[in-house]
Design a protein around this motif. Structure first.
Motif, PDB file in Angstrom:
ATOM      1  N   VAL A  83       1.065  -1.214  -0.102  1.00  0.00           N
ATOM      2  CA  VAL A  83       0.363  -0.003   0.541  1.00  0.00           C
ATOM      3  C   VAL A  83       0.463   1.185   0.042  1.00  0.00           C
ATOM      4  CG1 VAL A  83      -1.429   1.066   1.136  1.00  0.00           C
ATOM      5  CG2 VAL A  83      -1.555  -0.724   1.419  1.00  0.00           C
ATOM      6  N   GLN A  87      -2.481   5.654  -0.266  1.00  0.00           N
ATOM      7  CA  GLN A  87      -3.550   5.577  -0.279  1.00  0.00           C
ATOM      8  C   GLN A  87      -3.924   4.795   1.804  1.00  0.00           C
ATOM      9  OE1 GLN A  87      -1.814   2.276  -2.497  1.00  0.00           O
ATOM     10  NE2 GLN A  87      -2.847   2.414  -4.403  1.00  0.00           N
ATOM     11  N   LEU A 217      -7.442  -3.749  -3.129  1.00  0.00           N
ATOM     12  CA  LEU A 217      -7.912  -2.112  -2.553  1.00  0.00           C
ATOM     13  C   LEU A 217      -9.063  -1.898  -2.904  1.00  0.00           C
ATOM     14  CD1 LEU A 217      -4.272  -0.178  -2.527  1.00  0.00           C
ATOM     15  CD2 LEU A 217      -5.181  -1.832  -1.152  1.00  0.00           C
ATOM     16  N   ASP A 243      -9.190   1.518  -1.119  1.00  0.00           N
ATOM     17  CA  ASP A 243      -9.234   2.116  -2.244  1.00  0.00           C
ATOM     18  C   ASP A 243      -8.969   3.252  -2.370  1.00  0.00           C
ATOM     19  OD1 ASP A 243     -11.614   1.673  -4.595  1.00  0.00           O
ATOM     20  OD2 ASP A 243     -11.122   3.732  -3.819  1.00  0.00           O
ATOM     21  N   PRO A 244      -7.601   4.043  -3.428  1.00  0.00           N
ATOM     22  CA  PRO A 244      -7.094   4.992  -3.803  1.00  0.00           C
ATOM     23  C   PRO A 244      -8.451   6.289  -4.064  1.00  0.00           C
ATOM     24  CG  PRO A 244      -6.723   3.477  -5.287  1.00  0.00           C
ATOM     25  CD  PRO A 244      -7.285   2.709  -4.582  1.00  0.00           C
ATOM     26  N   HIS A 248      -8.476   9.242  -0.846  1.00  0.00           N
ATOM     27  CA  HIS A 248      -8.414  10.485  -1.094  1.00  0.00           C
ATOM     28  C   HIS A 248     -10.031  11.064  -0.220  1.00  0.00           C
ATOM     29  CE1 HIS A 248      -7.349  14.125  -3.164  1.00  0.00           C
ATOM     30  NE2 HIS A 248      -8.684  13.985  -3.908  1.00  0.00           N
TER      31      HIS A 248
END
Ligand SMILES: Cc1ncc(COP(=O)(O)O)c(C=O)c1O
Length: 371
Positions: A83, A87, A217, A243-244, A248
């Motif tokens: 990771v 992230q 992810l 999960d990006p 974010h």
């Protein structure tokens, strides 16, 4: 005019009436009701709290570079998952994250309103939904004694309304290990983000510790805490990773709210995450206490007290949760939690947290006449 929100009694405040019964015994109450660690943190971690020189300025909400690198290094070491530091982000312990994430997701996806969570679970999953004005919906657990989520029982109409699904493995209060691959797959198939609360992962007894991130992810977030791993519940360091896009979004919204782990706590977190030996010692303490207390309760009450697959709670069936809790308080001077606090259907269970040293547990055994 309709009535406004009235916060319900805090679950553990409901035990206040029983505390004096237990405390009246010579030696006082042995409190096994709340999962608050009693063992010391690493001295180097405590030292880091006063030597970081980070008191003056505002700390980064997402966590310092050092802290995020430490989160990633630990994930890599513990689970072999890769990771990157963009992230992951810090949270102020994980309870605030659990209690607030539904409202941030609701703002992002206003046409969804439902929070799914295990029927036998940590009460904050439901409360987070309520505080967001969302619909809390418990997901049944399998009745084969495993307490795993019964994902097939989720109505497609509820899935279509779901903002998120909570999983918690090892689970509080049940100690169950869920099928995290199945949960991730269910979430992807239904377009529902899956939030996996893994704060007890270091205390996995059946096999190696697991994370949902082992299953990719995409669409998932893993939530971790130093509270239990490193006996730092008072310092408040947790993190979320996955999960990006979700990470974010949550980073940005949480910055606006001022969710900040204090700088000294971030520095202490870096030191704690770099050390695994103290976790091995802590696992040993919990294991010995679980085995002792399971034997004592089983012998005293005649009921089956299984050892959990993970976590540091005993979760076992009794005739009635409040009656058992009261009798144990009177006769053993020990305070446990009625199962009803973790789901209305569980009024025939109790939960005991093994967060007292062996000599205090031995005192309970002596009071109960178990040798
Ligand atoms: C399942 C679960 N999640 C989250 C938490 C919150 O822990 P913290 O806020 O200390 O990280 C707890 C605390 O008992 C818990 O049992």
């Amino acid at each position: 005019m309709s009535a406004g929100f009235v916060p319900p009694p805090y679950p553990y405040d409901r035990l206040d009436a029983l505390l004096p019964l237990a405390d009246a015994l010579p030696g006082g109450v042995v409190d096994l009701s709340i999962g608050t660690p009693c063992d010391p943190p690493l001295p180097a971690v405590v030292a880091a709290l006063s030597s970081s020189n980070s008191e003056r300025g505002y700390p980064p909400s997402i966590g310092t570079d050092d802290l995020r690198r430490a989160f990633c290094a630990w994930l890599g070491r513990r689970f072999k998952v890769d990771v990157s530091t963009d992230q992951v982000a810090a949270c102020v312990g994980t309870k605030e994250f659990v209690g607030t994430v539904p409202q941030w997701l609701k703002l992002r996806t206003p046409d969804r309103d439902t929070v799914l969570y295990p029927a036998a679970s940590y009460p904050t999953y439901e409360m987070g939904a309520i505080l967001a004005g969302c619909r809390p919906l418990p997901v049944p657990v399998l009745d084969d004694g495993s307490f795993r989520l019964d994902l097939a029982a989720i109505d497609p109409a509820d899935a279509a309304r779901a903002l998120l699904l909570w999983v918690n493995s090892p689970g509080n209060p049940t100690g169950a290990l869920d099928d995290l691959g199945a949960a991730a797959a269910w979430g992807r198939a239904h377009g529902v983000p899956v939030f996996s609360d893994e704060c007890y992962c270091e205390f996995t007894w059946d096999g190696p510790p697991r994370t949902i991130l082992e299953h990719g992810l995409d669409g998932v977030i893993a939530l971790h805490s130093l509270s239990k791993r490193s006996n730092l519940a008072g310092v408040r360091v947790g993190f979320y990773a996955g999960d990006p896009d979700l990470v974010h979004y949550l980073r940005e919204v949480r910055k606006h709210v001022g969710m900040l782990v204090p700088g000294p706590a971030q520095a202490a977190g870096v030191v704690a995450l770099a050390d695994d030996d103290h976790v091995v010692a802590q696992r040993d303490r919990y294991r010995r206490r679980l085995e002792l207390l399971a034997r004592v309760f089983a012998k005293w009450s005649g009921v089956d007290v299984p050892l959990p697959a993970g976590g540091f709670y005993l979760w076992f069936e009794v005739d009635g949760d409040w009656a058992f809790t009261e009798r144990l308080a009177r006769e053993g001077g020990a305070l446990v939690s009625p199962g009803e606090l973790y789901g209305k259907a569980y009024h025939r269970y109790v939960r005991a947290a093994v967060v007292q040293p062996l000599d205090r547990l031995t005192l309970v055994a002596e009071r109960l006449g178990v040798t």
